[in-house]
Design a protein around this motif. Sequence first.
Motif, PDB file in Angstrom:
ATOM      1  N   VAL A 338       1.273   6.365   7.300  1.00 36.79           N
ATOM      2  CA  VAL A 338       1.943   5.768   6.141  1.00 36.79           C
ATOM      3  C   VAL A 338       2.968   4.742   6.604  1.00 36.79           C
ATOM      4  CG1 VAL A 338       3.556   6.245   4.257  1.00 36.79           C
ATOM      5  CG2 VAL A 338       1.542   7.688   4.569  1.00 36.79           C
ATOM      6  N   VAL A 343      -5.012   3.484   7.027  1.00 35.46           N
ATOM      7  CA  VAL A 343      -5.796   4.412   6.213  1.00 35.46           C
ATOM      8  C   VAL A 343      -6.687   5.265   7.115  1.00 35.46           C
ATOM      9  CG1 VAL A 343      -7.422   4.593   4.288  1.00 35.46           C
ATOM     10  CG2 VAL A 343      -5.835   2.668   4.404  1.00 35.46           C
ATOM     11  N   THR A 366      -2.789   8.512   2.616  1.00 35.90           N
ATOM     12  CA  THR A 366      -3.112   7.133   2.996  1.00 35.90           C
ATOM     13  C   THR A 366      -4.143   6.494   2.075  1.00 35.90           C
ATOM     14  OG1 THR A 366      -4.835   7.871   4.555  1.00 35.90           O
ATOM     15  CG2 THR A 366      -2.599   7.608   5.426  1.00 35.90           C
ATOM     16  N   CYS A 447      -1.388   2.928   1.214  1.00 38.42           N
ATOM     17  CA  CYS A 447      -1.968   2.324   2.414  1.00 38.42           C
ATOM     18  C   CYS A 447      -3.341   1.722   2.140  1.00 38.42           C
ATOM     19  CB  CYS A 447      -2.072   3.365   3.525  1.00 38.42           C
ATOM     20  SG  CYS A 447      -0.485   4.003   4.056  1.00 38.42           S
TER      21      CYS A 447
END
Length: 499
Positions: A338, A343, A366, A447
Amino acid sequence: MAEFMELEGQDGVRMAWNVIPGTKQEASNCVVPVSAVYTPIKPFPNMPVLPYAPLRCRNCRSVLNPFSIVDFAAKIWICPFCFQRNHFPPHYASISDENLPAELFPQYTTIEYQSPGEASSIPPVFMFVVDTSIIEEEMAFLKSALSQAIGLLPDNSLVGLITFGTLVHVHELGFGTIPKTYVFKGSKDVSKEQLLEQMNFFLIKPKPPTGVIAGARDGLSSESIARFLLPASDCEFALNSILEELQKDPWPTPVDQRASRCSGTALSIAASLLGACVPGSGARILAFIGGTSTEGPGAIVSKNLSEPIRSHKDLDKDSAPHYHKAVKFYEALAKQLVHQGHVLDLFACALDQVGVAELKVAVEKTGGLVVLAESFGHSVFKDSLRRVFRSEDKDLGLSSNGIFEINCSKDIKVQGILGPCASLEKKGPLCSDTIVGQGSTCAWKMCGLDQATSLCLIFEIVKKEIPDATLHYQHSTGEMRLRVTSLSRRWVAGPGSIQ
């Protein structure tokens, strides 16, 4: 009903109540809470993208919108949230009733800004993390699927490859003469500093004595980064060559033991490598896992087959010996991802468990994807992987590294958000004492997000205003954009009152 559908189509927001209770008592009588489901980057064909920075209130930082009160003679606008009077800057000097900027048009309650200084395009980054502790048949299915996926990547996207089994192998794609890898012990967690030292990141450019090492601007040479992250057009041949020669993990597995698989260590190394090379950019870790993690941090069961893998009953009774330690490890990994804006996507294909219960926190926070199937040859896996990289345009439609903020009047508070995001712990007077989902903040990190990603916002209504939401994110084209949505709904103060 048609009116509400039109509003939903204009802003990408669906309200639980389109007529808002005007008092706290009235709101508490509602069985369904006052809430909104918002799709932050839903595409609108007629939405303008303004080539300048937004005009913000100097008090609450809300953005100029169609609900603002404007005094054209005095060149002043009044914020609809805090009622602060703000002067227009010089480049708004020609504003009038007949000459309105786009952000004051009533139909543009959702609008995007692209600042001139942020016009540079940042390529997407894909780090493939591949499990090799699987049988030969599964390995053949996985290699075929990965070869197809690599062929679908945009030419400018950066690609990296990590394989793991008993050990973790980081492949140097920029060394085209012969295959070259860096090997790490799967039973030990590797810090970011150790990773950089052992992978010779400071041969060309000396290590800075102080400060955070993050990308080419802060401590690393672009040549060192290019050894492990190369444009897809430059490394497609090298990647396919490595995949063709990729074999099942050669370390023998005793009959009474499970295969050695260090999933946690591999994901930690992938996160640290991306954090050092491309912090703050749109990067995705695509993890392809074919079995239970048995080695190193994040392991969910020991190698001995005499120890059964934890079941739902074990988790309910809190009798899974490895569960809490693994969850703690993946929570730390989620926090790291994060912070970096990256991700984690999980493709888990096995007849046995792979540890999604422990790993899910990193995927959820994420905004990643989870695909579960019985085999890498199953149509669920192959079709799902193809959908990730399916593109009708030249980009994949995957946006990233967004910061979602919400602002509202003093008469409304935010209880929290449900959805694929992580709290940025930005506390303030807008935060309600009652927490639903991720609360006690008015800003969240997203994200990874696409055109269908949605969030559910839960409000504590005191009076009447509905908030203004902003999202600063990296568009799928690589540009940094700011999207602003401003909402207003009718309200009632009590039974029989006039709206």
